[in-house]
Design a protein around this motif. Structure first.
Motif, PDB file in Angstrom:
ATOM      1  N   CYS A   6      38.597  48.956  45.059  1.00  0.00           N
ATOM      2  CA  CYS A   6      38.854  47.585  45.522  1.00  0.00           C
ATOM      3  C   CYS A   6      37.782  47.167  46.511  1.00  0.00           C
ATOM      4  N   GLY A   7      37.222  45.984  46.302  1.00  0.00           N
ATOM      5  CA  GLY A   7      36.274  45.421  47.259  1.00  0.00           C
ATOM      6  C   GLY A   7      36.313  43.907  47.133  1.00  0.00           C
ATOM      7  N   ILE A   9      35.594  40.091  46.500  1.00  0.00           N
ATOM      8  CA  ILE A   9      34.760  39.270  45.589  1.00  0.00           C
ATOM      9  C   ILE A   9      34.784  37.829  46.115  1.00  0.00           C
ATOM     10  N   ARG A  10      35.878  37.123  45.902  1.00  0.00           N
ATOM     11  CA  ARG A  10      35.929  35.732  46.387  1.00  0.00           C
ATOM     12  C   ARG A  10      36.069  35.692  47.905  1.00  0.00           C
ATOM     13  N   GLY A  11      36.455  36.806  48.490  1.00  0.00           N
ATOM     14  CA  GLY A  11      36.534  36.887  49.959  1.00  0.00           C
ATOM     15  C   GLY A  11      35.151  36.959  50.608  1.00  0.00           C
ATOM     16  N   HIS A  36      32.584  46.681  38.052  1.00  0.00           N
ATOM     17  CA  HIS A  36      32.045  45.318  38.220  1.00  0.00           C
ATOM     18  C   HIS A  36      32.110  44.822  39.670  1.00  0.00           C
ATOM     19  N   GLU A  47      34.466  36.705  38.373  1.00  0.00           N
ATOM     20  CA  GLU A  47      34.007  36.961  37.011  1.00  0.00           C
ATOM     21  C   GLU A  47      34.029  35.730  36.127  1.00  0.00           C
ATOM     22  N   ARG A  60      44.779  42.321  33.822  1.00  0.00           N
ATOM     23  CA  ARG A  60      43.949  43.494  33.528  1.00  0.00           C
ATOM     24  C   ARG A  60      43.889  44.420  34.735  1.00  0.00           C
ATOM     25  N   ASP A  61      43.700  43.833  35.930  1.00  0.00           N
ATOM     26  CA  ASP A  61      43.548  44.663  37.127  1.00  0.00           C
ATOM     27  C   ASP A  61      44.853  45.376  37.500  1.00  0.00           C
ATOM     28  N   SER A  79      39.817  40.228  52.214  1.00  0.00           N
ATOM     29  CA  SER A  79      39.936  39.679  50.858  1.00  0.00           C
ATOM     30  C   SER A  79      41.411  39.616  50.476  1.00  0.00           C
ATOM     31  N   GLY A  81      42.574  39.264  47.515  1.00  0.00           N
ATOM     32  CA  GLY A  81      42.769  40.085  46.311  1.00  0.00           C
ATOM     33  C   GLY A  81      42.932  41.555  46.658  1.00  0.00           C
ATOM     34  N   GLU A  85      46.157  43.872  45.999  1.00  0.00           N
ATOM     35  CA  GLU A  85      46.075  45.123  45.237  1.00  0.00           C
ATOM     36  C   GLU A  85      46.687  46.272  46.033  1.00  0.00           C
TER      37      GLU A  85
HETATM   38  O1  LIG Z   1      36.683  38.072  39.463  1.00  0.00           O
HETATM   39  C1  LIG Z   1      37.442  38.910  39.980  1.00  0.00           C
HETATM   40  N1  LIG Z   1      37.574  40.158  39.435  1.00  0.00           N
HETATM   41  C2  LIG Z   1      38.362  41.137  39.988  1.00  0.00           C
HETATM   42  O2  LIG Z   1      38.444  42.240  39.434  1.00  0.00           O
HETATM   43  N2  LIG Z   1      39.020  40.866  41.196  1.00  0.00           N
HETATM   44  C3  LIG Z   1      39.806  41.930  41.858  1.00  0.00           C
HETATM   45  C4  LIG Z   1      39.028  43.212  42.153  1.00  0.00           C
HETATM   46  C5  LIG Z   1      38.766  43.203  43.647  1.00  0.00           C
HETATM   47  O3  LIG Z   1      39.139  44.467  44.213  1.00  0.00           O
HETATM   48  C6  LIG Z   1      39.630  42.090  44.216  1.00  0.00           C
HETATM   49  C7  LIG Z   1      38.836  41.045  44.994  1.00  0.00           C
HETATM   50  O4  LIG Z   1      39.669  39.981  45.376  1.00  0.00           O
HETATM   51  P1  LIG Z   1      39.068  38.614  46.013  1.00  0.00           P
HETATM   52  O5  LIG Z   1      38.299  37.924  44.935  1.00  0.00           O
HETATM   53  O6  LIG Z   1      40.266  37.836  46.469  1.00  0.00           O
HETATM   54  O7  LIG Z   1      38.142  39.005  47.144  1.00  0.00           O
HETATM   55  O8  LIG Z   1      40.281  41.458  43.107  1.00  0.00           O
HETATM   56  C8  LIG Z   1      38.955  39.622  41.760  1.00  0.00           C
HETATM   57  C9  LIG Z   1      38.175  38.637  41.191  1.00  0.00           C
HETATM   58  C10 LIG Z   1      38.044  37.260  41.792  1.00  0.00           C
HETATM   59  O9  LIG Z   1      39.109  36.930  42.636  1.00  0.00           O
END
Ligand SMILES: O=c1[nH]c(=O)n([C@H]2C[C@H](O)[C@@H](COP(=O)(O)O)O2)cc1CO
Length: 145
Positions: A6-7, A9-11, A36, A47, A60-61, A79, A81, A85
């Motif tokens: 987990c890392g 992405i939109r954060g 990814h 993505e 999927r996640d 984040s 997300g 998770e």
């Molecule tokens: O495009 C994506 N693909 C994806 O796999 N994620 C998942 C994996 C990351 O551990 C997490 C990141 O969340 P966020 O985008 O809120 O920072 O969510 C999140 C996004 C976009 O929110």
């Protein structure tokens, strides 16, 4: 072994170079389902910007989380997300390592630090130069348990 990384992405993608290092190390232990997350080509748009894309990503996640044997999260860059998770993972009772860098000047959410149970869900403070060692330590303790 299947590893879910987990890392943010939109954060925000400030730590993507570090995510790359973590994923490279994780790949020496098993298959990283979420490679990814560490791609420099992935921006903070995620993505796929479409609504259908978001449902696909979420489902999927969550499925990958269920399949995973172990979860590693870099939690310095906040984040939604990643927080989501980790909440799901606590309920799934997966072995989880959260890595946080105090030198960032941030203070980790109480909902992550406070979830540390010293065994199944562990929060580890570290500095960048320790990344590989922290992961080695974690996987060594897994072998012993
Ligand atoms: O495009 C994506 N693909 C994806 O796999 N994620 C998942 C994996 C990351 O551990 C997490 C990141 O969340 P966020 O985008 O809120 O920072 O969510 C999140 C996004 C976009 O929110």
């Amino acid at each position: 072994m299947k590893v879910y990384f987990c890392g943010s992405i939109r954060g925000g993608r400030d730590d993507v170079a570090l995510y790359r290092r973590i994923v490279e190390k994780l790949q020496s232990y098993g298959t990283v389902l979420t490679e990814h997350v560490s791609s420099t080509e992935l921006s903070d748009r995620g993505e796929d910007a479409s609504a259908a894309g978001d449902k696909f990503i979420h489902d999927r996640d969550v499925d990958w989380l269920r399949q995973s044997d172990v979860v590693v999260a870099e939690v310095t860059q906040p984040s939604l997300g990643v927080g989501y998770e980790l909440g799901r993972v606590v309920d799934m009772k997966k072995k989880t390592l959260c890595m946080f860098r105090p030198l960032s000047g941030r203070v980790l959410s109480a909902m992550i630090r406070g979830a540390d149970d010293g065994e199944r869900f562990v929060v580890r403070d570290y500095s960048e130069d320790e990344v590989e060692n922290v992961l080695e330590e974690f996987f060594n303790t897994l072998k012993r348990s």
